[in-house]
Design an enzyme around this catalytic site. Structure first.
Site, PDB file in Angstrom:
ATOM      1  N   GLU A 198      -3.624   0.174   6.611  1.00  0.00           N
ATOM      2  CA  GLU A 198      -5.081   0.011   6.625  1.00  0.00           C
ATOM      3  C   GLU A 198      -5.634   0.242   8.031  1.00  0.00           C
ATOM      4  O   GLU A 198      -6.264  -0.632   8.632  1.00  0.00           O
ATOM      5  CB  GLU A 198      -5.471  -1.359   6.066  1.00  0.00           C
ATOM      6  CG  GLU A 198      -5.110  -1.476   4.585  1.00  0.00           C
ATOM      7  CD  GLU A 198      -5.685  -2.697   3.880  1.00  0.00           C
ATOM      8  OE1 GLU A 198      -5.962  -3.699   4.550  1.00  0.00           O
ATOM      9  OE2 GLU A 198      -5.840  -2.642   2.648  1.00  0.00           O
ATOM     10  N   GLU A 388      -1.478  -0.082  -2.840  1.00  0.00           N
ATOM     11  CA  GLU A 388      -1.867  -1.470  -3.074  1.00  0.00           C
ATOM     12  C   GLU A 388      -2.968  -1.469  -4.120  1.00  0.00           C
ATOM     13  O   GLU A 388      -3.898  -0.657  -4.043  1.00  0.00           O
ATOM     14  CB  GLU A 388      -2.434  -2.139  -1.817  1.00  0.00           C
ATOM     15  CG  GLU A 388      -1.419  -2.456  -0.761  1.00  0.00           C
ATOM     16  CD  GLU A 388      -2.018  -3.242   0.403  1.00  0.00           C
ATOM     17  OE1 GLU A 388      -2.992  -3.990   0.194  1.00  0.00           O
ATOM     18  OE2 GLU A 388      -1.513  -3.059   1.524  1.00  0.00           O
TER      19      GLU A 388
HETATM   20  C1  BGP Z   1      -4.724  -5.607   2.255  1.00  0.00           C
HETATM   21  C2  BGP Z   1      -3.472  -5.741   3.008  1.00  0.00           C
HETATM   22  C3  BGP Z   1      -2.439  -6.567   2.403  1.00  0.00           C
HETATM   23  C4  BGP Z   1      -2.914  -7.593   1.392  1.00  0.00           C
HETATM   24  C5  BGP Z   1      -4.085  -7.176   0.549  1.00  0.00           C
HETATM   25  C6  BGP Z   1      -4.720  -8.249  -0.298  1.00  0.00           C
HETATM   26  O1  BGP Z   1      -5.730  -5.696   3.202  1.00  0.00           O
HETATM   27  O2  BGP Z   1      -2.899  -4.520   3.390  1.00  0.00           O
HETATM   28  O3  BGP Z   1      -1.666  -7.046   3.446  1.00  0.00           O
HETATM   29  O4  BGP Z   1      -2.893  -8.845   1.820  1.00  0.00           O
HETATM   30  O5  BGP Z   1      -5.064  -6.562   1.309  1.00  0.00           O
HETATM   31  O6  BGP Z   1      -5.585  -9.014   0.461  1.00  0.00           O
HETATM   32  P1  BGP Z   1      -5.598 -10.584   0.453  1.00  0.00           P
HETATM   33  O7  BGP Z   1      -4.198 -10.969   0.753  1.00  0.00           O
HETATM   34  O8  BGP Z   1      -6.559 -10.978   1.501  1.00  0.00           O
HETATM   35  O9  BGP Z   1      -6.011 -10.995  -0.913  1.00  0.00           O
END
Ligand code: BGP
Length: 491
Positions: A198, A388
């Site tokens: 990201e 993701e």
């Molecule tokens: C993205 C990241 C992950 C993950 C995901 C979900 O930003 O790459 O590391 O955590 O989001 O977000 P969250 O954990 O805040 O629900």
């Protein structure tokens, strides 16, 4: 309707949220190791504890950290990354569960500070290198292709405490050396790499280590520029080390719609998508700063510090594929005042009255995924990986060890249907789907366990209590059918 042969079905994790063992095996401290837990539903933010002007202070983790402040670990406070969900001691068991679920790809990250504990040590930590070697070998023996993120929110703390994070050019050199080290060591085990997770969210202190990152626009933009140079250098070096490597970018795909059909809102939407996503894709896929960004820097009076040869590095270091996370969408308007704001992945945006949202307020928008896949494909014509996606939700572990998460199955099914359409009807070259947190892990945004994404449940609560035992959710059995039928059986 069918997915192409060889499509990758897997799941995604990151060391800072999954691995634990934060000082085991010679590991050093990364920025995420100093971020406390939080609670999203009760709006208790994650915190940083800093020493500044001779005083100890507490700051919200996503706020600005003043120049000169030093972040630290304080006794008696629970830091979720320290144990996380303990992949460090459960990796074999977990990888076997992934294989059972039908994975042919597993996304994970190498923890920078497990390889170079201070970020810029002379020689790498062999124990760290060996740790991941065993994991990759195990994956390969089970027919699972590792997809490895080189840097996922784990900048070595030294770069933030003794300098200004990615705004310092020396971080580029350290990152390049680290990337070359892992490329060389794993050149026969890993083919698919992501340079920086990201990269478009790499603006907040706890990810980039850049102090005063909004007030000091020079440092802020310089930090972003350096991540591009670092990523491009890694791509160039990786291709030399193994020409078969496929090295991709990774962007948080924050899709926007115009709030209304008022042309001013449509233009605001174009601006927003450029600012948040396309700028990062344009540089890494095309190899140069786009005109709208050059104009913006001129307006801000920011002059990037470049070294001779940088322009060529950006050009040569373009990526082999585009990868992204996708969770939700926002709307964008010319006038924001009075409009409802909604939560999202590392940022907030304007709400969309046509969409429902998760308990954490993230909109649920499967068609938005097809829209984004089309926009990416139209813009770059590069293979795409969705690395993701998923629904953060509360789960209930029943007495008999089952977890009935039909809400998660529905979410994933709806998104996979849109992926199919993008492939079948639009001709998008989508090659992989690795939903986020395939096994429960710590939330990045809120630092809690309660917000679960996994298809495997891990018995641990927000304060780190629990057996760490693993249980298969209903979604585990469902996803196994999906993967094994190459996306045909979605029932
Ligand atoms: C993205 C990241 C992950 C993950 C995901 C979900 O930003 O790459 O590391 O955590 O989001 O977000 P969250 O954990 O805040 O629900």
């Amino acid at each position: 309707m069918s997915f192409p042969k060889g499509f990758f079905w897997g799941g995604a994790t990151a060391a800072n949220q999954y691995e634990g063992g934060y000082i085991d095996g010679g590991k050093g401290i990364a920025l995420n190791d100093v971020v406390t837990g939080g609670d999203g539903l009760n709006r208790i933010p994650r915190k940083l504890i800093i020493d500044y002007n001779g005083q100890e202070q507490e700051l919200e983790a996503f706020s600005e950290v003043p120049k000169g402040a030093k972040v630290k670990i304080k006794e008696g406070i629970y830091y979720p990354s320290h144990k996380a969900t303990d992949f460090y001691h459960h990796w074999k068991e977990d990888i076997h569960l992934f294989a059972e679920m039908g994975f042919n790809m597993f996304r994970m990250s190498i923890n920078w500070t497990r390889i170079f504990p201070n970020g810029d040590d002379e020689t790498p930590n062999m124990e760290g290198l060996k740790f991941y070697e065993e994991i990759f070998k195990e994956c390969k023996s089970l027919g699972i292709e590792p997809l490895v993120t080189i840097c996922h929110f784990d900048l070595p703390i030294k770069f933030a405490n003794e300098g200004n994070g990615w705004a310092d050019r020396k971080v580029v050199d350290a990152y390049e050396k680290y990337a070359i080290t892992v490329f060389e060591y794993y050149k026969d085990l890993v083919t698919y790499w992501l340079t920086i997770n990201e990269i478009n969210m790499n603006k907040v202190f706890m990810i980039s280590g850049v102090h005063d990152n909004q007030s000091d626009q020079q440092a802020y933009e310089q930090g972003i520029y350096h991540t591009f140079i670092g990523s491009a250098k890694a791509v160039i070096a990786g291709h030399k080390i193994n020409p078969n490597f496929k090295i991709g970018l990774m962007i948080a795909q924050q899709g926007f719609y115009p709030y209304t059909c008022n042309p001013e809102d449509v233009m605001a939407c174009i601006d927003k998508e450029r600012e948040v996503c396309w700028f990062y894709g344009d540089v890494q896929c095309r190899g140069y700063y786009p005109s709208y960004k050059i104009k913006e820097l001129e307006r801000k009076g920011v002059v990037l510090e470049k070294l001779p040869g940088d322009d060529e590095i950006l050009k040569e270091g373009v990526v082999d594929f585009y990868s992204h996370s996708y969770y939700h969408s926002f709307t964008a308007a010319a006038v924001i005042d009075g409009k409802k704001v909604t939560d999202g992945n590392q940022m907030t945006g304007l709400d969309n009255p046509y969409l429902k949202a998760s308990d954490w307020g993230w909109t649920i928008d499967p068609v938005g995924l097809r829209i984004q896949l089309n926009k990416i494909w139209d813009r770059y014509q590069l293979p795409i990986m969705i690395v993701e996606n998923g629904l953060g939700a509360k789960d209930v572990l029943e007495e008999d060890g089952s977890i009935h998460d039909d809400y998660r199955i529905n979410f994933m099914r709806d998104h996979i249907v849109q992926m199919k359409k993008a492939i079948e009807l639009d001709g998008v070259d989508l090659i992989a789907y690795t939903p986020w947190g395939c096994i429960d892990l710590v939330s990045a945004g809120t630092g809690e366990m309660e917000k679960r994404y996994g298809m495997i449940y891990v018995d641990m609560d927000n304060d780190g209590n629990g057996t760490l035992n693993r249980y298969k959710k209903d979604s585990f059995y469902w996803y196994k059918k999906v993967a094994e039928s190459n996306g045909e059986d979605l029932d």
